[in-house]
Write a protein that holds these residues in place. Structure first.
Motif, PDB file in Angstrom:
ATOM      1  N   LEU A 199       0.836  -1.199   0.000  1.00 24.26           N
ATOM      2  CA  LEU A 199       0.000   0.000   0.000  1.00 24.26           C
ATOM      3  C   LEU A 199       0.876   1.255   0.000  1.00 24.26           C
ATOM      4  CD1 LEU A 199      -2.852   1.173   0.189  1.00 24.26           C
ATOM      5  CD2 LEU A 199      -2.595   1.170   2.660  1.00 24.26           C
ATOM      6  N   LEU A 200       1.887   1.251   0.864  1.00 28.56           N
ATOM      7  CA  LEU A 200       2.776   2.414   0.947  1.00 28.56           C
ATOM      8  C   LEU A 200       3.473   2.642  -0.396  1.00 28.56           C
ATOM      9  CD1 LEU A 200       3.580   4.466   2.983  1.00 28.56           C
ATOM     10  CD2 LEU A 200       5.450   3.007   3.723  1.00 28.56           C
ATOM     11  N   TYR A 201       3.901   1.567  -1.002  1.00 29.42           N
ATOM     12  CA  TYR A 201       4.546   1.609  -2.307  1.00 29.42           C
ATOM     13  C   TYR A 201       3.601   2.219  -3.341  1.00 29.42           C
ATOM     14  CZ  TYR A 201       7.768  -0.314  -5.791  1.00 29.42           C
ATOM     15  OH  TYR A 201       8.689  -0.466  -6.782  1.00 29.42           O
ATOM     16  N   GLY A 202       2.359   1.768  -3.326  1.00 22.96           N
ATOM     17  CA  GLY A 202       1.354   2.296  -4.239  1.00 22.96           C
ATOM     18  C   GLY A 202       1.110   3.783  -4.003  1.00 22.96           C
ATOM     19  N   VAL A 203       1.075   4.175  -2.728  1.00 25.50           N
ATOM     20  CA  VAL A 203       0.850   5.584  -2.394  1.00 25.50           C
ATOM     21  C   VAL A 203       2.022   6.435  -2.893  1.00 25.50           C
ATOM     22  CG1 VAL A 203       0.680   7.225  -0.479  1.00 25.50           C
ATOM     23  CG2 VAL A 203      -0.660   5.121  -0.445  1.00 25.50           C
ATOM     24  N   ILE A 204       3.230   5.939  -2.725  1.00 29.94           N
ATOM     25  CA  ILE A 204       4.414   6.677  -3.190  1.00 29.94           C
ATOM     26  C   ILE A 204       4.362   6.865  -4.700  1.00 29.94           C
ATOM     27  CG2 ILE A 204       6.901   6.433  -3.574  1.00 29.94           C
ATOM     28  CD1 ILE A 204       7.152   5.362  -0.774  1.00 29.94           C
ATOM     29  N   LEU A 205       4.041   5.787  -5.411  1.00 33.89           N
ATOM     30  CA  LEU A 205       3.952   5.890  -6.873  1.00 33.89           C
ATOM     31  C   LEU A 205       2.856   6.861  -7.283  1.00 33.89           C
ATOM     32  CD1 LEU A 205       4.383   2.175  -8.015  1.00 33.89           C
ATOM     33  CD2 LEU A 205       6.010   4.044  -8.257  1.00 33.89           C
ATOM     34  N   LEU A 211       2.422  14.445  -8.765  1.00 36.98           N
ATOM     35  CA  LEU A 211       3.256  15.654  -8.727  1.00 36.98           C
ATOM     36  C   LEU A 211       3.829  15.968 -10.089  1.00 36.98           C
ATOM     37  CD1 LEU A 211       5.375  15.045  -5.493  1.00 36.98           C
ATOM     38  CD2 LEU A 211       3.689  16.858  -5.829  1.00 36.98           C
ATOM     39  N   GLY A 212       4.223  14.929 -10.815  1.00 33.07           N
ATOM     40  CA  GLY A 212       4.988  15.138 -12.030  1.00 33.07           C
ATOM     41  C   GLY A 212       4.162  15.283 -13.292  1.00 33.07           C
ATOM     42  N   GLU A 213       2.832  15.039 -13.219  1.00 34.02           N
ATOM     43  CA  GLU A 213       2.025  15.048 -14.431  1.00 34.02           C
ATOM     44  C   GLU A 213       2.069  16.413 -15.125  1.00 34.02           C
ATOM     45  OE1 GLU A 213       0.894  12.842 -16.251  1.00 34.02           O
ATOM     46  OE2 GLU A 213      -0.040  14.262 -17.625  1.00 34.02           O
ATOM     47  N   LEU A 259      13.643  11.738  -6.479  1.00 34.23           N
ATOM     48  CA  LEU A 259      14.757  10.947  -5.953  1.00 34.23           C
ATOM     49  C   LEU A 259      14.391  10.354  -4.598  1.00 34.23           C
ATOM     50  CD1 LEU A 259      17.850  13.137  -6.938  1.00 34.23           C
ATOM     51  CD2 LEU A 259      17.109  10.972  -7.940  1.00 34.23           C
ATOM     52  N   GLY A 260      13.674  11.154  -3.807  1.00 32.53           N
ATOM     53  CA  GLY A 260      13.197  10.653  -2.516  1.00 32.53           C
ATOM     54  C   GLY A 260      12.300   9.444  -2.710  1.00 32.53           C
ATOM     55  N   THR A 261      11.452   9.505  -3.727  1.00 33.94           N
ATOM     56  CA  THR A 261      10.555   8.391  -4.023  1.00 33.94           C
ATOM     57  C   THR A 261      11.341   7.129  -4.353  1.00 33.94           C
ATOM     58  OG1 THR A 261       9.072  10.013  -4.984  1.00 33.94           O
ATOM     59  CG2 THR A 261       8.600   7.711  -5.429  1.00 33.94           C
TER      60      THR A 261
END
Lengths: 277, 338
Positions: A199-205, A211-213, A259-261
């Motif tokens: 879930l955390l991984y999915g939230v990070i993605l 943010l980047g769109e 990079l943090g991601t």
């Protein structure tokens, strides 16, 4: 171990191969990334801070945070429910549903933007009468940006959580049930801990993508300065106006988050393996 | 009555898992649901637990109609085949789970967990995670967790299925002792007839979603009600009812089949008028008993079993000529099928 020696080149061939790989990585990834920070700080810390604190920049950062602040919780909650339903019920046409969930990954962002314009625009949109009647402002306004971001970031949580839920099966939830736990207790105490890393991984993605769109947001936002410019749109604009430092200052912010991601993913990957081991 | 199952049926798609089953299980007893895989025994257990809803019929727990009661409200303990321990919780947290969701005061929980860990002999392992335990230890954690909520009924689904032979043996006798201490109505599912015999007060033999027979281990073994029970509980020879081998003893049946246990075949080395000549094909040493595979002169093969003393006394050799007769045969009308 003669076989290994034959299979993996040694000596100068090895150094050549390593060199080619390293050079490629350096030229294509490290150099451009490094340059972002070089350009951002070229005129010193003061110019950097100034580039990020103009009213337009502050508004763009605020809008981006608003968009992500809505899109991430909504897609996390709905993604969780979707994954749970898909994992737990024998639904007909599951393959089709999964393909639909994956669609946002495959569709070009410009098309995504257009799709929403063709739905909600007050001039050409399919629902234009409704939108006008309700007095809503969707296209060329933050709601449109949020809608497109929701669409584009929809797959990540489902895609990360679903396989974990499917592989853990129902037994632990059933066990909790027999021990007297009610629905929410089961979710918080049993299901959520099972899927927390995924879930955390999915939230990070989801966050990173939100943010980047650029493309889809560019189409629906209308790029009204100080109103509908997100951080990515703001960077493009100031760059076009030859405010290189300001552009790269904004870019450095997004790059740092990205990079943090990546670092977060790597750490999560490790702790997940640590759990299994 | 601890548990009453009243004309319960359950169907999954085209598969009739449980077919009009009625059953009464006395309070405080230890009962085995015995049957081959796919016989519906696990489904029956899950129906009692409330993890499945019956299509028709009723389930009564300690005298109350529980058919429409939620799993959470049935006050049962359930031990899953693969234990279903909460992987992210320690042993203590696993055992405490049922008490915590019931909002039992913290101090009382700690006491109860200590008592249970002692009961299942896992005192020192409270802070371990399930992944750090052996199969047998996990099994006992699962039991402690199920017993923590003081269930009216304890249900175990193939409790020893995933364990190796020695641990299984130990846990069986331990579970029997535990039941004698705790005295909670216990139902367990197994496909292993030996396990059912060793552990239970009553055995319910299930086949194709129906109850074939209910009885004590001795009743099931000595007086099987159907050919299926006869052949499922222990080894059996199936012969045509008119076989000369049986006729000679007046044991033949006109229409049907005869069933003989291997130890109900007597062997001697000297000819005798009531004995039928046969030849030894093969012998298997099973420890205290020796299994002798025979072929009669009319081509019928038979499996006999003799104990060690008798075997040594007869000095049996492979391919030796011997003489056999049935001690007891059981026949069933022809319309029965296995």
């Amino acid at each position: 171990m003669a076989v290994t020696r034959l299979a993996v080149p040694q000596g100068w061939v090895a150094w050549l191969l390593i060199g080619v790989g390293a050079m490629y990585l350096l030229l294509m990834v490290a150099l451009p990334l490094g340059n972002v920070f070089y350009q951002a700080f070229r005129s010193g810390w003061g110019a950097y801070v100034e580039g990020l604190t103009t009213p337009e920049a502050r508004h763009a950062i605020g809008l981006t945070l608003l968009v992500v602040g809505v899109a991430v919780p909504v897609n996390t909650a709905l993604g969780l429910v979707t994954a749970w339903v898909l994992a737990r019920y024998p639904l007909p046409g599951k393959g089709l549903i999964l393909a639909l969930i994956d669609a946002p990954l495959a569709i070009s962002p410009v098309i995504v933007g257009l799709m929403f314009i063709l739905l909600y625009s007050t001039t050409v949109g399919m629902f234009r009468e409704w939108v006008t009647w309700l007095g809503l402002k969707i296209i060329f306004a933050p709601p449109g940006i949020i809608l497109t971001t929701l669409f584009i970031t929809l797959p990540f949580v489902v895609r990360e959580v679903l396989p974990v839920l499917a592989s853990t099966g129902r037994e632990e939830e059933e066990a909790a049930c027999t021990l007297g736990a009610q629905g929410w207790q089961i979710f918080w105490r049993v299901t959520l801990p099972q899927i927390r890393w995924a879930l955390l991984y999915g939230v990070i993605l989801t966050t990173a993508r939100g943010l980047g769109e650029f493309g889809a947001v560019a189409v629906v936002s209308g790029k009204v300065i100080g109103q509908t410019n997100t951080l990515t749109l703001h960077i493009e604009r100031v760059y076009m106006e030859y405010q290189t430092v300001a552009a790269f200052a904004g870019a450095s912010l997004l790059t740092l988050i990205a990079l943090g991601t990546v670092a977060g993913q790597a750490l999560l990957g490790q702790s997940e393996q640590g759990q299994k081991g | 009555m601890g548990i009453v199952v009243e004309r319960v049926s359950k169907r999954f798609g085209n598969f009739q898992a449980v077919d009009d089953v009625s059953l009464e299980i006395a309070s405080g007893s230890l009962v085995a649901l015995l049957g081959p895989s796919g016989s519906g025994k696990s489904t029956l257990l899950r129906l009692i637990a409330g993890l499945e809803t019956p299509d028709t019929g009723k389930i009564w727990l300690t005298g109350e109609d529980a058919t429409h009661r939620q799993v959470q409200e049935r006050n049962i303990g359930f031990v899953f085949q693969h234990y279903a321990l909460f992987k992210h919780m320690t042993v203590r947290q696993n055992v405490a789970f049922g008490l915590e969701v019931r909002k039992v005061p913290r101090q009382k929980i700690q006491q109860r967990v200590d008592t249970l860990l002692e009961l299942v002999q896992l005192q020192g392992l409270g802070n371990r995670y399930p992944a750090q335990l052996s199969g047998g230890q996990r099994q006992r954690v699962a039991l402690a967790r199920a017993l923590a909520v003081e269930p009216q009924v304890l249900l175990l689904d193939e409790p020893f299925g995933a364990l190796d032979a020695r641990v299984r043996q130990e846990l069986r006798s331990w579970l029997r002792r535990l039941h004698d201490e705790v005295h909670v109505t216990t139902v367990f599912v197994t496909h292993d007839q030996e396990e059912a015999m060793e552990l239970s007060d009553q055995i319910v033999v299930i086949h194709k979603g129906r109850v074939e027979q209910v009885g004590t281990p001795a009743e099931i073994y000595d007086h099987p009600a159907t050919p299926f029970v006869m052949s499922f509980v222990g080894l059996v020879n199936v012969l045509p009812g008119d076989a000369g081998f049986l006729q000679r003893q007046g044991m033949g049946v006109l229409n049907g089949q005869a069933f003989l246990r291997p130890h109900d075949i007597l062997i001697r080395t000297e000819p005798h008028e009531t004995y039928t000549p046969a030849r030894i094909q093969r012998m298997l040493h099973l420890g205290r008993e020796i299994r002798v595979e025979l072929i009669l002169d009319d081509g019928q093969s038979l499996t006999a079993q003799v104990d060690r003393e008798r075997f040594l006394q007869l000095e049996l050799q492979p391919h030796q000529r011997v003489y056999v007769r049935p001690r007891e045969a059981r026949s069933f009308p022809l319309n029965y099928s296995i």
